[in-house]
Design a protein around this motif. Structure first.
Motif, PDB file in Angstrom:
ATOM      1  N   LYS A  47       0.830  -1.267   0.001  1.00 54.04           N
ATOM      2  CA  LYS A  47      -0.049   0.077  -0.044  1.00 54.04           C
ATOM      3  C   LYS A  47       0.899   1.363   0.015  1.00 54.04           C
ATOM      4  CE  LYS A  47      -3.972   1.885   2.156  1.00 54.04           C
ATOM      5  NZ  LYS A  47      -5.158   1.870   3.267  1.00 54.04           N
ATOM      6  N   LYS A  48       2.193   1.191   0.752  1.00 48.47           N
ATOM      7  CA  LYS A  48       2.920   2.471   0.890  1.00 48.47           C
ATOM      8  C   LYS A  48       3.583   2.479  -0.395  1.00 48.47           C
ATOM      9  CE  LYS A  48       6.722   4.061   3.596  1.00 48.47           C
ATOM     10  NZ  LYS A  48       7.919   3.670   4.677  1.00 48.47           N
ATOM     11  N   ASP A  49       3.816   1.545  -1.132  1.00 43.32           N
ATOM     12  CA  ASP A  49       4.575   1.622  -2.263  1.00 43.32           C
ATOM     13  C   ASP A  49       3.762   2.106  -3.517  1.00 43.32           C
ATOM     14  OD1 ASP A  49       6.947  -0.802  -1.741  1.00 43.32           O
ATOM     15  OD2 ASP A  49       6.985   1.131  -1.075  1.00 43.32           O
ATOM     16  N   LEU A  50       2.360   2.267  -3.407  1.00 44.46           N
ATOM     17  CA  LEU A  50       1.512   2.502  -4.544  1.00 44.46           C
ATOM     18  C   LEU A  50       1.856   4.130  -4.901  1.00 44.46           C
ATOM     19  CD1 LEU A  50      -2.141   1.823  -3.334  1.00 44.46           C
ATOM     20  CD2 LEU A  50      -0.791   0.619  -5.073  1.00 44.46           C
ATOM     21  N   PRO A  51       1.860   4.422  -6.355  1.00 49.19           N
ATOM     22  CA  PRO A  51       2.512   5.463  -6.852  1.00 49.19           C
ATOM     23  C   PRO A  51       1.459   6.841  -6.397  1.00 49.19           C
ATOM     24  CG  PRO A  51       1.648   4.340  -8.654  1.00 49.19           C
ATOM     25  CD  PRO A  51       1.622   3.235  -7.439  1.00 49.19           C
ATOM     26  N   LYS A  52       2.038   7.848  -6.092  1.00 53.73           N
ATOM     27  CA  LYS A  52       1.397   8.928  -5.930  1.00 53.73           C
ATOM     28  C   LYS A  52       1.103  10.059  -6.840  1.00 53.73           C
ATOM     29  CE  LYS A  52       1.356  12.712  -2.318  1.00 53.73           C
ATOM     30  NZ  LYS A  52       2.369  13.232  -1.270  1.00 53.73           N
ATOM     31  N   ILE A  53      -0.121  10.009  -7.417  1.00 52.29           N
ATOM     32  CA  ILE A  53      -0.258  10.695  -8.686  1.00 52.29           C
ATOM     33  C   ILE A  53      -1.454  12.104  -8.642  1.00 52.29           C
ATOM     34  CG2 ILE A  53      -1.088  10.511 -11.192  1.00 52.29           C
ATOM     35  CD1 ILE A  53      -0.537   7.476 -10.998  1.00 52.29           C
ATOM     36  N   ALA A  54      -1.046  13.197  -8.958  1.00 58.70           N
ATOM     37  CA  ALA A  54      -1.780  14.266  -8.875  1.00 58.70           C
ATOM     38  C   ALA A  54      -2.590  14.205 -10.286  1.00 58.70           C
ATOM     39  CB  ALA A  54      -0.845  15.642  -8.864  1.00 58.70           C
ATOM     40  N   ILE A  55      -4.058  15.051  -9.993  1.00 59.28           N
ATOM     41  CA  ILE A  55      -4.738  15.200 -10.770  1.00 59.28           C
ATOM     42  C   ILE A  55      -5.050  16.848 -11.379  1.00 59.28           C
ATOM     43  CG2 ILE A  55      -6.973  14.902 -12.114  1.00 59.28           C
ATOM     44  CD1 ILE A  55      -7.183  12.272 -10.144  1.00 59.28           C
ATOM     45  N   ALA A  56      -4.843  17.360 -12.372  1.00 55.38           N
ATOM     46  CA  ALA A  56      -5.104  18.519 -12.732  1.00 55.38           C
ATOM     47  C   ALA A  56      -5.854  18.815 -14.111  1.00 55.38           C
ATOM     48  CB  ALA A  56      -4.021  19.304 -12.573  1.00 55.38           C
ATOM     49  N   GLY A  57      -6.444  19.949 -14.099  1.00 58.54           N
ATOM     50  CA  GLY A  57      -7.364  20.291 -15.335  1.00 58.54           C
ATOM     51  C   GLY A  57      -7.830  21.494 -15.694  1.00 58.54           C
ATOM     52  N   PHE A  58      -7.486  22.047 -16.762  1.00 59.96           N
ATOM     53  CA  PHE A  58      -7.829  23.259 -17.335  1.00 59.96           C
ATOM     54  C   PHE A  58      -8.479  23.219 -18.786  1.00 59.96           C
ATOM     55  CE2 PHE A  58      -6.687  27.333 -19.689  1.00 59.96           C
ATOM     56  CZ  PHE A  58      -7.692  28.281 -18.801  1.00 59.96           C
ATOM     57  N   TRP A  59      -9.873  23.609 -18.827  1.00 57.09           N
ATOM     58  CA  TRP A  59     -10.442  22.893 -20.039  1.00 57.09           C
ATOM     59  C   TRP A  59     -11.341  24.197 -20.556  1.00 57.09           C
ATOM     60  CZ3 TRP A  59     -10.143  17.987 -22.627  1.00 57.09           C
ATOM     61  CH2 TRP A  59     -10.607  17.942 -23.491  1.00 57.09           C
ATOM     62  N   ASN A  91      -2.070   4.492 -19.671  1.00 55.17           N
ATOM     63  CA  ASN A  91      -0.790   4.438 -20.169  1.00 55.17           C
ATOM     64  C   ASN A  91       0.071   4.836 -19.174  1.00 55.17           C
ATOM     65  OD1 ASN A  91      -1.378   3.458 -22.655  1.00 55.17           O
ATOM     66  ND2 ASN A  91      -1.590   5.686 -23.436  1.00 55.17           N
ATOM     67  N   LEU A  92      -0.132   5.684 -18.152  1.00 50.51           N
ATOM     68  CA  LEU A  92       0.771   6.129 -17.060  1.00 50.51           C
ATOM     69  C   LEU A  92       0.825   5.039 -16.070  1.00 50.51           C
ATOM     70  CD1 LEU A  92       1.979   8.579 -16.033  1.00 50.51           C
ATOM     71  CD2 LEU A  92      -0.254   9.449 -14.790  1.00 50.51           C
ATOM     72  N   LEU A  93      -0.122   4.506 -15.739  1.00 49.89           N
ATOM     73  CA  LEU A  93      -0.003   3.295 -14.651  1.00 49.89           C
ATOM     74  C   LEU A  93       0.768   2.295 -15.266  1.00 49.89           C
ATOM     75  CD1 LEU A  93      -3.458   3.528 -13.130  1.00 49.89           C
ATOM     76  CD2 LEU A  93      -1.475   4.062 -11.995  1.00 49.89           C
ATOM     77  N   ASP A  94       0.992   2.151 -16.493  1.00 52.34           N
ATOM     78  CA  ASP A  94       1.432   0.771 -17.069  1.00 52.34           C
ATOM     79  C   ASP A  94       2.810   1.261 -16.925  1.00 52.34           C
ATOM     80  OD1 ASP A  94      -0.940  -0.599 -17.606  1.00 52.34           O
ATOM     81  OD2 ASP A  94      -0.935  -0.163 -19.736  1.00 52.34           O
ATOM     82  N   ARG A  95       3.293   2.346 -17.361  1.00 50.38           N
ATOM     83  CA  ARG A  95       4.698   2.550 -17.344  1.00 50.38           C
ATOM     84  C   ARG A  95       5.268   2.565 -15.901  1.00 50.38           C
ATOM     85  NH1 ARG A  95       7.100   2.092 -22.293  1.00 50.38           N
ATOM     86  NH2 ARG A  95       8.747   3.496 -21.504  1.00 50.38           N
ATOM     87  N   LEU A  96       4.542   3.082 -14.994  1.00 54.43           N
ATOM     88  CA  LEU A  96       4.975   3.296 -13.476  1.00 54.43           C
ATOM     89  C   LEU A  96       5.051   1.870 -13.152  1.00 54.43           C
ATOM     90  CD1 LEU A  96       2.909   5.974 -12.260  1.00 54.43           C
ATOM     91  CD2 LEU A  96       5.348   6.266 -12.513  1.00 54.43           C
ATOM     92  N   GLU A  97       4.143   1.095 -13.141  1.00 54.19           N
ATOM     93  CA  GLU A  97       4.167  -0.691 -12.601  1.00 54.19           C
ATOM     94  C   GLU A  97       5.152  -1.322 -13.233  1.00 54.19           C
ATOM     95  OE1 GLU A  97       0.063  -1.669 -12.730  1.00 54.19           O
ATOM     96  OE2 GLU A  97      -0.579  -0.617 -11.169  1.00 54.19           O
ATOM     97  N   SER A  98       5.457  -1.420 -14.614  1.00 50.29           N
ATOM     98  CA  SER A  98       6.371  -2.145 -15.286  1.00 50.29           C
ATOM     99  C   SER A  98       7.752  -1.502 -14.775  1.00 50.29           C
ATOM    100  CB  SER A  98       6.140  -1.937 -16.844  1.00 50.29           C
ATOM    101  OG  SER A  98       6.425  -0.619 -17.309  1.00 50.29           O
ATOM    102  N   GLY A  99       7.866  -0.509 -14.504  1.00 54.05           N
ATOM    103  CA  GLY A  99       9.289   0.306 -14.121  1.00 54.05           C
ATOM    104  C   GLY A  99       9.958   0.628 -15.476  1.00 54.05           C
ATOM    105  N   LYS A 100       9.222   0.768 -16.719  1.00 53.11           N
ATOM    106  CA  LYS A 100       9.786   1.350 -17.728  1.00 53.11           C
ATOM    107  C   LYS A 100      10.179   2.680 -17.790  1.00 53.11           C
ATOM    108  CE  LYS A 100       8.104  -2.650 -20.816  1.00 53.11           C
ATOM    109  NZ  LYS A 100       7.425  -3.055 -21.945  1.00 53.11           N
TER     110      LYS A 100
END
Length: 519
Positions: free
Chosen positions: A25-37, A195-204
């Motif tokens: 749980k601690k190792d889950l990536p920390k990801i922010a969300i922002a938007g301007f539309w 795509n973002l999560l895939d790159r983080l979880e795969s370590g690529k």
């Protein structure tokens, strides 16, 4: 083995399981969300301020994205930190004060809650801000200054947005809609997150290569719909490229035709881990776009307003929908140009109550609405509406008729008034509102399917109206999003540009490899 040993081993196992769970749980990536539309026309006199935007914060942001439900897989794959998502229906240029207000809040929340492993950025790409040529490029550059270059940024956009090298440099992953109308809007945003999560979880980590190609074509969305050719086949070429080894994603932006800045043009990008395949994919899409540039036509037949009305009155198909395109608020028009409505009021066919039935949606008139509310339903009213913002083509129109419906509480219009003028039902709103859905009409006691003519301030029809149409014409009317681009008078776009320079030579469509955000 005695009981004490068994108990000790069991306890140790439970401790290890608990420790692993906590670590996971601690190792889950920390990801922010922002938007301007926002999509905002530089050819409209309207201004968009803070009150033009719907602002979402905290759990409201999760609620907006269906793929972020509490039990969804994507929601549970990271520790998400929503900052601010500010969205407005298309309109005029955004005031600098408004832009800075939103950017400052996003940056402050990123500073307070960081550091971050990644950030999901949801922008349109066609905002226009006072004194700025590339607002989205400025936004992401300033975000980078806060989150640093190790943070991976995935950017999701509208295909009518504009893409500069600065935006691509600071976006590690970037994608846009592939359908117009935008029936894949949420699918695209989900792809950006996946795509973002895939790159983080795969370590690529970050893709190694990004290609960017400006395509000197600037056409309106009404000519580049993916419902018809060549847009349909052009955009169908994207997905197969993403299945190739070394390519993660590719995208085609049509660009925003009603913005007059150097960045306003069509664009292609591709990114992945193979320099050769990424460049090849981008060049293939850019050449494909350029090769069909002369084949783009309006998604529906177009005509002058006079010709459109003539055809609609003669037709026996219901409803005959006419798009009042020049002041389309879903593309950035002020929404209160009265030219079309003034022409309708002059027509003898609609002066009598038993003439062809016509619904006009809509015209803003806050003072008209205020007077109507005081008079009440069933009363007769005579008052002016429209042209408070854009009076270049026609002044306020005087509407004299019976108030048939007053409805409060609409999230866009706030208050709507239906007034019967001859054989027309004119919808007057406190605040401008685009009419997209059948319920927009039926909630006002109107039946669009039984009306001879329905006129909407829109360009190409959204799916619900498209499926409801008996017939359809797009009227070439004046306004801040006039379909006659030459008549608008662009001064700052990069030339040569098709169709402004129809006989221009073939451009250089070779891939420009954009540096990574940490280079």
């Amino acid at each position: 083995m005695n009981n004490k040993s068994v108990i000790a081993i069991f306890a140790l196992c439970m401790l290890l399981i608990s420790s692993c769970a906590k670590k996971e749980k601690k190792d889950l990536p920390k990801i922010a969300i922002a938007g301007f539309w926002i999509e905002s026309s530089t050819f409209s006199p309207a201004k968009s301020d803070v009150n033009s935007f719907k602002q979402l914060r905290g759990d409201e942001i999760f609620d907006y994205y269906p793929f972020f439900g509490k039990d969804s897989t994507l929601r549970n794959q990271a520790k998400w930190v929503p900052t601010l998502r500010a969205r407005a229906i298309p309109g005029g240029v955004v005031t600098k004060e408004t832009y800075e207000t939103f950017v400052s809040e996003i940056l402050e929340k990123l500073k307070v809650n960081g550091p971050f492993d990644a950030l999901f950025l949801d922008v349109h790409g066609a905002s226009s801000v006072e004194g700025m040529d590339d607002p989205e490029g400025d936004l992401i550059t300033r975000i980078r200054e806060v989150v640093g270059t190790d943070c991976m940024i995935s950017t999701s956009m509208d295909l009518h947005g504009n893409v500069t090298p600065e935006l691509v440099k600071h976006s590690d992953l970037i994608t846009c809609f592939r359908l117009a109308p935008h029936e894949d809007a949420m699918e695209t945003r989900r792809r950006a997150v996946k795509n973002l999560l895939d790159r983080l979880e795969s370590g690529k980590g970050k893709p190694k290569y990004k290609a960017w190609i400006p395509v000197p074509v600037l056409l309106p969305g009404e000519k580049t719909s993916t419902r018809i050719e060549p847009g349909k086949s052009l955009y169908a070429k994207i997905d197969p490229l993403t299945k190739q080894e070394g390519v993660i994603d590719a995208a085609i932006w049509v660009g925003y035709a009603w913005g007059d800045a150097p960045r306003n043009t069509a664009t292609v990008t591709a990114y992945g881990d193979s320099k050769e395949e990424v460049a090849k994919a981008a060049e293939y899409l850019a050449k494909s776009f350029w090769d069909v540039r002369k084949e783009f036509e309006f998604v529906a037949p177009v005509a002058s307003l006079h010709e459109s009305l003539k055809a609609a009155i003669k037709s026996d198909k219901k409803p005959f929908i006419i798009s009042d395109m020049g002041d389309n608020p879903t593309a950035g028009g002020a929404g209160d140009v009265t030219w079309t409505l003034a022409e309708l009021l002059k027509r003898p066919e609609f002066k009598k109550a038993d003439g062809p039935s016509l619904i006009y949606a809509s015209i803003p008139g806050p003072k008209f609405v205020e007077k109507a509310v005081k008079l009440g339903e069933g009363a007769m009213i005579e008052a002016e509406a429209g042209a408070n913002v854009d009076s270049r083509y026609s002044g306020p129109v005087k509407l004299k008729g019976k108030i048939e419906k007053i409805k409060h509480g609409d999230k866009h219009a706030e208050t709507e008034v239906v007034v019967k003028v001859g054989s027309m039902h004119v919808i007057v709103t406190k605040i401008r509102k685009p009419y997209h859905h059948e319920a927009d009409f039926t909630n006002l006691g109107l039946n669009p399917r039984e009306s001879d003519i329905v006129m909407v301030k829109i360009g190409y029809l959204v799916p619900e109206l498209y499926n409801m149409r008996g017939d359809w014409l797009m009227a070439l009317t004046p306004g801040g999003v006039d379909q006659d681009l030459i008549r608008l008078g662009h001064k700052r776009i990069k030339r040569p540009m098709f169709p402004f320079d129809a006989d221009m030579e073939n451009p250089d469509l070779s891939a420009r490899m954009i540096p990574l955000s940490n280079e």
